[in-house]
Design an enzyme around this catalytic site. Structure first.
Site, PDB file in Angstrom:
ATOM      1  N   CYS A 121      30.515  46.507  46.563  1.00  0.00           N
ATOM      2  CA  CYS A 121      31.680  47.093  45.878  1.00  0.00           C
ATOM      3  C   CYS A 121      31.274  47.935  44.671  1.00  0.00           C
ATOM      4  O   CYS A 121      32.128  48.589  44.060  1.00  0.00           O
ATOM      5  CB  CYS A 121      32.652  46.005  45.470  1.00  0.00           C
ATOM      6  SG  CYS A 121      33.080  44.897  46.824  1.00  0.00           S
ATOM      7  N   HIS A 279      36.929  48.669  40.205  1.00  0.00           N
ATOM      8  CA  HIS A 279      36.925  48.291  41.621  1.00  0.00           C
ATOM      9  C   HIS A 279      38.185  47.475  41.905  1.00  0.00           C
ATOM     10  O   HIS A 279      38.559  46.599  41.126  1.00  0.00           O
ATOM     11  CB  HIS A 279      35.669  47.476  41.924  1.00  0.00           C
ATOM     12  CG  HIS A 279      35.725  46.774  43.240  1.00  0.00           C
ATOM     13  ND1 HIS A 279      36.063  47.424  44.403  1.00  0.00           N
ATOM     14  CD2 HIS A 279      35.523  45.463  43.586  1.00  0.00           C
ATOM     15  CE1 HIS A 279      36.048  46.556  45.403  1.00  0.00           C
ATOM     16  NE2 HIS A 279      35.733  45.364  44.933  1.00  0.00           N
ATOM     17  N   ASN A 310      41.196  45.354  49.215  1.00  0.00           N
ATOM     18  CA  ASN A 310      39.844  45.595  48.703  1.00  0.00           C
ATOM     19  C   ASN A 310      39.033  46.294  49.788  1.00  0.00           C
ATOM     20  O   ASN A 310      38.711  45.689  50.809  1.00  0.00           O
ATOM     21  CB  ASN A 310      39.209  44.253  48.319  1.00  0.00           C
ATOM     22  CG  ASN A 310      37.765  44.383  47.862  1.00  0.00           C
ATOM     23  OD1 ASN A 310      37.128  45.426  48.022  1.00  0.00           O
ATOM     24  ND2 ASN A 310      37.230  43.318  47.291  1.00  0.00           N
TER      25      ASN A 310
HETATM   26  C1  LIG Z   1      40.126  34.942  46.096  1.00  0.00           C
HETATM   27  C2  LIG Z   1      40.984  34.778  44.850  1.00  0.00           C
HETATM   28  C3  LIG Z   1      42.217  35.648  44.918  1.00  0.00           C
HETATM   29  C4  LIG Z   1      41.459  33.312  44.777  1.00  0.00           C
HETATM   30  O1  LIG Z   1      42.179  33.137  43.581  1.00  0.00           O
HETATM   31  P1  LIG Z   1      41.810  31.923  42.613  1.00  0.00           P
HETATM   32  O2  LIG Z   1      42.773  31.983  41.519  1.00  0.00           O
HETATM   33  O3  LIG Z   1      40.364  32.024  42.263  1.00  0.00           O
HETATM   34  O4  LIG Z   1      42.103  30.697  43.541  1.00  0.00           O
HETATM   35  P2  LIG Z   1      41.227  29.374  43.791  1.00  0.00           P
HETATM   36  O5  LIG Z   1      40.167  29.650  44.783  1.00  0.00           O
HETATM   37  O6  LIG Z   1      40.832  28.802  42.468  1.00  0.00           O
HETATM   38  O7  LIG Z   1      42.336  28.437  44.431  1.00  0.00           O
HETATM   39  C5  LIG Z   1      43.517  28.057  43.705  1.00  0.00           C
HETATM   40  C6  LIG Z   1      44.445  27.297  44.639  1.00  0.00           C
HETATM   41  O8  LIG Z   1      44.966  28.210  45.626  1.00  0.00           O
HETATM   42  C7  LIG Z   1      44.694  27.707  46.937  1.00  0.00           C
HETATM   43  N1  LIG Z   1      44.420  28.847  47.797  1.00  0.00           N
HETATM   44  C8  LIG Z   1      43.240  29.480  48.018  1.00  0.00           C
HETATM   45  N2  LIG Z   1      43.411  30.505  48.866  1.00  0.00           N
HETATM   46  C9  LIG Z   1      44.709  30.525  49.184  1.00  0.00           C
HETATM   47  C10 LIG Z   1      45.491  31.351  49.994  1.00  0.00           C
HETATM   48  N3  LIG Z   1      44.980  32.394  50.669  1.00  0.00           N
HETATM   49  N4  LIG Z   1      46.822  31.099  50.073  1.00  0.00           N
HETATM   50  C11 LIG Z   1      47.383  30.086  49.415  1.00  0.00           C
HETATM   51  N5  LIG Z   1      46.688  29.245  48.627  1.00  0.00           N
HETATM   52  C12 LIG Z   1      45.368  29.477  48.507  1.00  0.00           C
HETATM   53  C13 LIG Z   1      43.493  26.821  46.765  1.00  0.00           C
HETATM   54  O9  LIG Z   1      43.445  25.865  47.792  1.00  0.00           O
HETATM   55  C14 LIG Z   1      43.773  26.183  45.416  1.00  0.00           C
HETATM   56  O10 LIG Z   1      44.715  25.162  45.576  1.00  0.00           O
HETATM   57  P3  LIG Z   1      44.675  23.827  44.651  1.00  0.00           P
HETATM   58  O11 LIG Z   1      44.910  24.311  43.260  1.00  0.00           O
HETATM   59  O12 LIG Z   1      45.784  23.029  45.213  1.00  0.00           O
HETATM   60  O13 LIG Z   1      43.302  23.261  44.857  1.00  0.00           O
HETATM   61  C15 LIG Z   1      40.157  35.101  43.596  1.00  0.00           C
HETATM   62  O14 LIG Z   1      39.205  34.090  43.373  1.00  0.00           O
HETATM   63  C16 LIG Z   1      39.479  36.422  43.620  1.00  0.00           C
HETATM   64  O15 LIG Z   1      40.109  37.454  43.635  1.00  0.00           O
HETATM   65  N6  LIG Z   1      38.130  36.411  43.568  1.00  0.00           N
HETATM   66  C17 LIG Z   1      37.342  37.589  43.359  1.00  0.00           C
HETATM   67  C18 LIG Z   1      37.366  38.511  44.485  1.00  0.00           C
HETATM   68  C19 LIG Z   1      36.473  39.654  44.108  1.00  0.00           C
HETATM   69  O16 LIG Z   1      36.459  40.085  42.989  1.00  0.00           O
HETATM   70  N7  LIG Z   1      35.691  40.161  44.963  1.00  0.00           N
HETATM   71  C20 LIG Z   1      34.820  41.216  44.479  1.00  0.00           C
HETATM   72  C21 LIG Z   1      33.718  41.387  45.269  1.00  0.00           C
HETATM   73  S1  LIG Z   1      34.179  42.012  46.838  1.00  0.00           S
END
Ligand SMILES: CC(C)(COP(=O)(O)OP(=O)(O)OC[C@H]1O[C@@H](n2cnc3c(N)ncnc32)[C@H](O)[C@@H]1OP(=O)(O)O)[C@@H](O)C(=O)NCCC(=O)NCCS
Length: 354
Positions: A121, A279, A310
């Protein structure tokens, strides 16, 4: 005897950008048929409402050529004047030859230097840094850089942490000589200690039946074939896995620091910045960086992720094109770009919009 060396234009600039967005729009309602999630969760946690998925005919080659043609036309040059083509992609599924060579040929940039890079990215910002250096060193006059992905080819649509994020598309730019400074110094780097946060699950050879696999050891290969003449061991298709939360934290904090360094290196203050194009990974990462950088309220912020998800290496040029086409941003404005992703790798620089 002293060797002669090259020298080029004093400055380089982005002369034009162009994008290609696949036809198929996939909304969150469709995504939640594949994963246990909800439209509300996806919108509030990532900002995404819909994304584009490429159809079979929207190949890496096809999308790249379409995006680059637009960028070349907007730059006001002829394809034959392009002397270097760089492509950044993590989803060109053939390792050799580089896709850049056939793209250059189809564009009409016959004979141009052409090569691929993998900087995930951060790919677009890496390429802008390289093109800027090539033009100023006199190695190239007009460089076409293309960020292109079919991330859906490597997405497990049943994976809750990636299925709603990844999307497809291509974004290109032409970089050439300039009379005035228009690309600031790049601040870039990598952190291989965190390489396992975003990875392809399997090497490619697991994607073909075992009896057809190649390998470094022909004797072991022959033994595998003898063991398994029908290739009965199921082939597994590699996909991208992401440990989202640590990536989220790293991007929100460490990348704000990198972005601040890029502004500093270019000699501009947050008050002088007009456009912010990070990004497009997550709207909440964008918000966290915006706050940490203390950017003024009036700065135009790219939110292309809302409709396009993304698209990795394509996300920044696509976001720039959207801002320019909608009139939210104008040619000549000062923009901060920052890319970050698998590697981990990152790069940011201040540019003047084409
Ligand atoms: C992927 C992303 C959106 C997840 O958001 P987050 O706030 O980190 O979420 P978490 O992984 O901590 O999970 C939080 C909760 O949501 C839940 N959850 C995870 N994915 C889920 C989904 N698709 N739908 C619903 N719930 C979801 C988890 O189980 C967790 O539940 P809990 O609190 O009951 O345990 C986020 O981490 C993100 O954007 N990461 C970076 C991506 C990125 O920058 N990539 C760049 C390089 S390509």
């Amino acid at each position: 005897m002293a060797l002669r060396t090259s020298s080029g234009a004093q400055y380089a600039r982005l002369m034009g950008v162009g994008g290609y967005r696949p036809r198929r729009v996939v909304d969150n309602a469709e995504i939640v048929t594949y994963i246990d999630s909800s439209d509300e969760w996806i919108r509030t946690r990532s900002g995404i409402t819909e994304r584009r998925w490429a159809s079979p005919d929207e190949t890496i080659q096809m999308m790249s050529v379409a995006a680059a043609r637009k960028a070349i036309e907007r730059a006001g040059i002829e394809p034959g004047q392009v002397d270097t083509v760089i492509v950044s992609t993590v989803t060109h599924l053939i390792q050799t030859p580089a896709i850049a060579t056939t793209i250059a040929t189809e564009l009409g940039a016959q004979g141009a230097a052409a090569f691929d890079i993998n900087a995930a990215c951060a790919g677009f910002c890496y390429m802008v840094a390289m093109a800027d250096a090539l033009v100023r060193a006199g190695s190239s006059k007009y460089v076409v850089v293309i960020g292109v992905e079919r991330l859906t080819d490597l997405t497990d649509i049943h994976d809750r942490s990636t299925a709603f994020i990844f999307a497809d598309g291509a974004g290109a730019a032409v970089i050439g000589p300039s009379d005035v400074p228009a690309i600031g110094p790049v601040v870039w780097g990598s952190d291989g200690e965190q390489a396992d946060l975003i990875t392809q699950t399997e090497p490619w050879d697991t994607a073909i039946p075992r009896h057809e696999r190649g390998g470094p050891d022909p004797v072991a290969q022959a033994a595998a074939v003898a063991d398994d003449p029908e290739g009965s061991a199921a082939a597994t298709w590699p996909v991208l896995r992401m440990n989202g939360n640590p990536v989220f934290k790293w991007a929100s904090y460490a990348m704000a620091k990198t972005a601040a360094e890029a502004m500093d290196a270019a000699g501009i203050t947050p008050e002088e910045l007009e456009v912010f194009v990070p990004h497009q990974a997550n709207n909440r990462i964008t918000d966290a960086m915006f706050r940490a950088l203390k950017l003024p309220e009036g700065v135009v912020i790219a939110r292309d992720i809302v409709h396009h998800g993304n698209t990795s290496a394509a996300s920044i040029p696509l976001a720039i094109e959207t801002l320019l086409e909608s009139g939210e941003a104008r040619s000549g404005q000062t923009a901060l770009t920052i890319g970050f992703g698998a590697g981990l790798v990152y790069a940011g620089q201040v540019i003047t919009l084409p």
